[in-house]
Design an enzyme around this catalytic site. Structure first.
Site, PDB file in Angstrom:
ATOM      1  N   ASP A 190      19.736  12.618  -5.546  1.00 33.55           N
ATOM      2  CA  ASP A 190      19.455  11.943  -4.275  1.00 33.55           C
ATOM      3  C   ASP A 190      19.645  10.435  -4.340  1.00 33.55           C
ATOM      4  O   ASP A 190      18.951   9.673  -3.657  1.00 33.55           O
ATOM      5  CB  ASP A 190      18.034  12.276  -3.780  1.00 33.55           C
ATOM      6  CG  ASP A 190      17.840  13.763  -3.598  1.00 33.55           C
ATOM      7  OD1 ASP A 190      18.817  14.431  -3.227  1.00 33.55           O
ATOM      8  OD2 ASP A 190      16.725  14.247  -3.840  1.00 33.55           O
TER       9      ASP A 190
ATOM     10  N   GLN B 133      23.300  16.484  -8.138  1.00 33.67           N
ATOM     11  CA  GLN B 133      22.134  16.208  -8.991  1.00 33.67           C
ATOM     12  C   GLN B 133      22.334  14.869  -9.733  1.00 33.67           C
ATOM     13  O   GLN B 133      22.954  13.981  -9.165  1.00 33.67           O
ATOM     14  CB  GLN B 133      21.867  17.362  -9.966  1.00 33.67           C
ATOM     15  CG  GLN B 133      21.385  18.644  -9.288  1.00 33.67           C
ATOM     16  CD  GLN B 133      22.492  19.493  -8.711  1.00 33.67           C
ATOM     17  OE1 GLN B 133      23.444  19.814  -9.389  1.00 33.67           O
ATOM     18  NE2 GLN B 133      22.376  19.863  -7.446  1.00 33.67           N
TER      19      GLN B 133
ATOM     20  N   GLY C 123      22.005  18.322  -1.724  1.00 38.16           N
ATOM     21  CA  GLY C 123      21.942  17.935  -0.313  1.00 38.16           C
ATOM     22  C   GLY C 123      22.460  16.519  -0.213  1.00 38.16           C
ATOM     23  O   GLY C 123      21.817  15.591  -0.696  1.00 38.16           O
ATOM     24  N   HIS C 124      23.664  16.370   0.327  1.00 35.09           N
ATOM     25  CA  HIS C 124      24.291  15.054   0.415  1.00 35.09           C
ATOM     26  C   HIS C 124      24.357  14.655   1.887  1.00 35.09           C
ATOM     27  O   HIS C 124      25.054  15.298   2.670  1.00 35.09           O
ATOM     28  CB  HIS C 124      25.690  15.084  -0.203  1.00 35.09           C
ATOM     29  CG  HIS C 124      25.684  15.439  -1.665  1.00 35.09           C
ATOM     30  ND1 HIS C 124      26.822  15.628  -2.391  1.00 35.09           N
ATOM     31  CD2 HIS C 124      24.660  15.621  -2.532  1.00 35.09           C
ATOM     32  CE1 HIS C 124      26.498  15.916  -3.650  1.00 35.09           C
ATOM     33  NE2 HIS C 124      25.193  15.926  -3.752  1.00 35.09           N
TER      34      HIS C 124
ATOM     35  N   LYS D 169      24.915   9.742  -3.597  1.00 38.82           N
ATOM     36  CA  LYS D 169      26.273  10.076  -4.057  1.00 38.82           C
ATOM     37  C   LYS D 169      27.172  10.473  -2.892  1.00 38.82           C
ATOM     38  O   LYS D 169      28.338  10.108  -2.839  1.00 38.82           O
ATOM     39  CB  LYS D 169      26.228  11.275  -5.030  1.00 38.82           C
ATOM     40  CG  LYS D 169      25.399  11.040  -6.252  1.00 38.82           C
ATOM     41  CD  LYS D 169      25.252  12.312  -7.065  1.00 38.82           C
ATOM     42  CE  LYS D 169      24.373  13.360  -6.407  1.00 38.82           C
ATOM     43  NZ  LYS D 169      22.954  13.032  -6.314  1.00 38.82           N
TER      44      LYS D 169
HETATM   45  P1  GDP Z   1      22.737  12.400  -2.620  1.00 40.88           P
HETATM   46  O1  GDP Z   1      22.165  13.760  -2.808  1.00 40.88           O
HETATM   47  O2  GDP Z   1      22.869  11.643  -3.902  1.00 40.88           O
HETATM   48  O3  GDP Z   1      24.016  12.387  -1.840  1.00 40.88           O
HETATM   49  O4  GDP Z   1      21.666  11.593  -1.766  1.00 40.88           O
HETATM   50  P2  GDP Z   1      20.872  12.152  -0.462  1.00 40.88           P
HETATM   51  O5  GDP Z   1      21.832  12.257   0.651  1.00 40.88           O
HETATM   52  O6  GDP Z   1      20.075  13.336  -0.820  1.00 40.88           O
HETATM   53  O7  GDP Z   1      19.835  10.981  -0.236  1.00 40.88           O
HETATM   54  C1  GDP Z   1      20.248   9.658  -0.001  1.00 40.88           C
HETATM   55  C2  GDP Z   1      19.760   9.224   1.404  1.00 40.88           C
HETATM   56  O8  GDP Z   1      19.832   7.830   1.511  1.00 40.88           O
HETATM   57  C3  GDP Z   1      20.587   9.777   2.524  1.00 40.88           C
HETATM   58  O9  GDP Z   1      19.756  10.028   3.610  1.00 40.88           O
HETATM   59  C4  GDP Z   1      21.569   8.641   2.844  1.00 40.88           C
HETATM   60  O10 GDP Z   1      21.974   8.641   4.206  1.00 40.88           O
HETATM   61  C5  GDP Z   1      20.709   7.442   2.560  1.00 40.88           C
HETATM   62  N1  GDP Z   1      21.414   6.262   2.024  1.00 40.88           N
HETATM   63  C6  GDP Z   1      22.464   6.220   1.175  1.00 40.88           C
HETATM   64  N2  GDP Z   1      22.736   4.941   0.827  1.00 40.88           N
HETATM   65  C7  GDP Z   1      21.827   4.156   1.460  1.00 40.88           C
HETATM   66  C8  GDP Z   1      21.555   2.752   1.478  1.00 40.88           C
HETATM   67  O11 GDP Z   1      22.196   1.955   0.805  1.00 40.88           O
HETATM   68  N3  GDP Z   1      20.508   2.343   2.269  1.00 40.88           N
HETATM   69  C9  GDP Z   1      19.756   3.208   3.004  1.00 40.88           C
HETATM   70  N4  GDP Z   1      18.757   2.700   3.732  1.00 40.88           N
HETATM   71  N5  GDP Z   1      19.997   4.524   3.008  1.00 40.88           N
HETATM   72  C10 GDP Z   1      20.999   5.003   2.242  1.00 40.88           C
HETATM   73  P1  IMO Z   2      21.531  16.261  -5.008  1.00 39.68           P
HETATM   74  O1  IMO Z   2      22.963  16.650  -5.299  1.00 39.68           O
HETATM   75  C1  IMO Z   2      17.394  16.215  -6.270  1.00 39.68           C
HETATM   76  C2  IMO Z   2      16.065  19.537  -8.806  1.00 39.68           C
HETATM   77  C3  IMO Z   2      15.018  20.465  -8.238  1.00 39.68           C
HETATM   78  C4  IMO Z   2      14.293  20.853  -9.521  1.00 39.68           C
HETATM   79  C5  IMO Z   2      15.435  20.951 -10.524  1.00 39.68           C
HETATM   80  C6  IMO Z   2      15.964  22.367 -10.736  1.00 39.68           C
HETATM   81  O2  IMO Z   2      21.200  16.250  -3.569  1.00 39.68           O
HETATM   82  O3  IMO Z   2      21.200  15.000  -5.728  1.00 39.68           O
HETATM   83  P2  IMO Z   2      17.530  23.946  -9.271  1.00 39.68           P
HETATM   84  O4  IMO Z   2      17.348  24.462  -7.886  1.00 39.68           O
HETATM   85  O5  IMO Z   2      18.755  23.135  -9.471  1.00 39.68           O
HETATM   86  O6  IMO Z   2      17.375  25.019 -10.311  1.00 39.68           O
HETATM   87  O7  IMO Z   2      16.256  22.970  -9.484  1.00 39.68           O
HETATM   88  O8  IMO Z   2      16.474  20.121 -10.024  1.00 39.68           O
HETATM   89  N1  IMO Z   2      17.278  19.364  -7.971  1.00 39.68           N
HETATM   90  C7  IMO Z   2      17.542  18.265  -7.254  1.00 39.68           C
HETATM   91  N2  IMO Z   2      16.818  17.155  -7.038  1.00 39.68           N
HETATM   92  N3  IMO Z   2      18.619  16.319  -5.744  1.00 39.68           N
HETATM   93  C8  IMO Z   2      19.385  17.403  -5.979  1.00 39.68           C
HETATM   94  O9  IMO Z   2      20.680  17.489  -5.608  1.00 39.68           O
HETATM   95  C9  IMO Z   2      18.828  18.475  -6.725  1.00 39.68           C
HETATM   96  N4  IMO Z   2      19.278  19.686  -7.116  1.00 39.68           N
HETATM   97  C10 IMO Z   2      18.326  20.217  -7.887  1.00 39.68           C
HETATM   98  O10 IMO Z   2      14.188  19.801  -7.321  1.00 39.68           O
HETATM   99  O11 IMO Z   2      13.455  19.804  -9.923  1.00 39.68           O
HETATM  100 MG    MG Z   3      20.513  14.886  -2.216  1.00 43.69          MG
END
Ligand code: GDP
Ligand code: IMO
Ligand code: MG
Length: 428
Positions: A13, A233, A40-41, A16
């Protein structure tokens, strides 16, 4: 550009998806190489917020080739939803014929194991990831290529008494009602014909996209085209380098690209790190803030899981963990996201080392569980960063924060996120 890898440098999270979406503009091919529907991106594109779980973020650009590689485990229900989205954007999708499918039984096993583990539960996303990868390493996955005929699916599911073995595991819990994340789930065995029918109901939407993804990637690279590999991840959740057992079941470093696509040299390996780390699920987190300061970060950063909606645990920036992430993953530059969220924070600290822990010590679960962070107080800032587009526009204290990361990790920070939208990023 050539071959670019985007990795999460923390516990997932980090943002990416957004970085991949931004860089996809100049790529010909965007490929997911590991993980599955656990990812979840989130992308913010104009007034739309899009959450992707399986397909790479290149699908939100017209006419990119988006690939799901053989190292991903594929949830068909999620896949067909995202294929529809790709069609809407006019983007192409190629799926590897060897990509393993996540079966309903994998999801069930994931959920039941978590309940059985009780206080030692991993906190998995319950998307069936661990069991699906187990079957891959046992060399008995149903793959996307098998969807070409019901007979192929049947052959895999009946080989080596697979169903009987699975059914045996299920007889322990069959008919029990269990509670998973406030939802009652009735555990029932997987019936062979039901499973085949379910999988084959997706076939006509999936099969036309199946092909040889490795050929596509290598041809593109040999033709001088740009290929972006999108990680899921993060390094601290990597099956080898993370805080095992509180990790995911795949390779989250650039080794994941090498292992699955056979690409071994990269032009850029980008580690995406959030200005403050977060973690969902269980496992050690030395710099976690379990008080109102953590809640404040969660509130400001909207830190709730994209896939499961769980509140993310928040903490101060952990530089020893970033140093290990860089060391083991191939990361050569960092992009720091969500710097904007730290504006107006009264107490801003970073962890520069763990007390009495040598910097080369592998950060295993027990090392992290016992680690006592040494904190440095950093000057804060009050300026809104969301409109900054050049490094020199950042307040001096924000620049000092970035430069401390560079100094402490020996790695350049090439990009800084100041908001969720596509243009809210500054490159140096
Ligand atoms: P990922 O799994 O690594 O792709 O990250 P997630 O999407 O799960 O979580 C990142 C969250 O931060 C998302 O809701 C993005 O829209 C948001 N985000 C990404 N970059 C920035 C930033 O520089 N500033 C802010 N405020 N939000 C951001
Ligand atoms: P993105 O790509 C954050 C965590 C779960 C748990 C561990 C194992 O959005 O960054 P799993 O279901 O993979 O067997 O769970 O990994 N986890 C994540 N945490 N972002 C993710 O993906 C994750 N995918 C798995 O919460 O701790
Ligand atoms: Mg994510």
């Amino acid at each position: 550009m050539g071959a670019i890898v985007i990795l999460g440098a923390q516990f997932g999270d980090e943002g990416k998806g957004k970085i991949s979406d931004v860089l996809a503009k100049d790529a010909h091919v965007v490929a997911r190489f590991q993980g599955g529907g656990n990812a979840g991106h989130t992308l913010v594109i104009g007034d739309r917020t899009i959450a992707l779980h399986l397909l790479p973020s290149g699908i939100c650009h017209e006419d990119k080739m988006n690939i799901v590689g053989p190292g991903v485990v594929c949830d068909l229900e999620v896949l067909v939803q995202e294929l529809a989205l790709a069609r809407e954007f006019g983007s192409r999708v190629l799926l590897d014929e060897q990509t393993p499918i996540v079966l309903p039984i994998h999801r069930m096993m994931d959920a039941v194991r978590e309940v059985a583990l009780g206080a030692r539960a991993i906190g998995s996303t319950k998307r069936g990831i661990g069991p699906a990868y187990s079957d891959f390493w046992l060399r008995r996955s149903v793959t996307l290529g098998d969807l070409r005929s019901a007979d192929s699916v049947r052959a895999v599911l009946t080989r080596g008494r697979y169903m009987e073995e699975m059914f045996g595991a299920w007889s322990l819990v069959r008919g029990e009602q269990i509670r998973i994340e406030q939802v009652d789930v009735r555990v029932h065995p997987m019936h062979l014909d039901d499973t085949i029918d379910l999988l084959m109901s997706f076939a006509d939407r999936v099969v036309p996209h199946i092909g040889d993804t490795r050929a596509c990637v290598h041809r593109a690279l040999d033709d001088g085209k740009n290929v972006l590999f999108e990680g899921a991840q993060g390094v601290m959740l990597d099956a080898y380098h993370g805080s095992r057992p509180f990790v995911t079941s795949s390779l989250c470093t650039s080794a994941g690209v090498s292992a699955t696509f056979g690409v071994h040299t990269f032009d850029r390996v980008i580690g995406v790190a959030k200005a403050y780390p977060t973690r969902v699920g269980a496992g050690p987190f030395p710099t976690e803030l379990q008080d109102e300061r953590g809640e404040e970060l969660r509130r400001r950063g909207h830190e709730f899981g994209t896939t499961t909606g769980r509140p993310r645990r928040c903490g101060y920036l952990d530089l020893p963990a970033l140093r290990q992430a860089r060391r083991v993953s191939g990361i050569e530059e960092f992009v720091i996201t969500k710097l904007d969220i730290l504006t107006d924070l009264e107490d801003l600290f970073v962890c520069d080392h763990y007390i009495d822990v040598d910097d080369y010590t592998t950060l295993t679960c027990s090392v992290l569980e016992n680690a006592k962070p040494h904190l440095l107080r950093m000057p804060g800032w009050n300026e809104d960063l969301s409109n900054c587009r050049h490094y020199k526009e950042l307040p001096a204290a924000a620049r000092a924060y970035i430069e401390l990361i560079e100094k402490q990790t020996g790695t350049v920070v090439s990009g800084i996120g100041v908001g969720a939208e596509r243009n809210q990023i500054l490159w140096r």
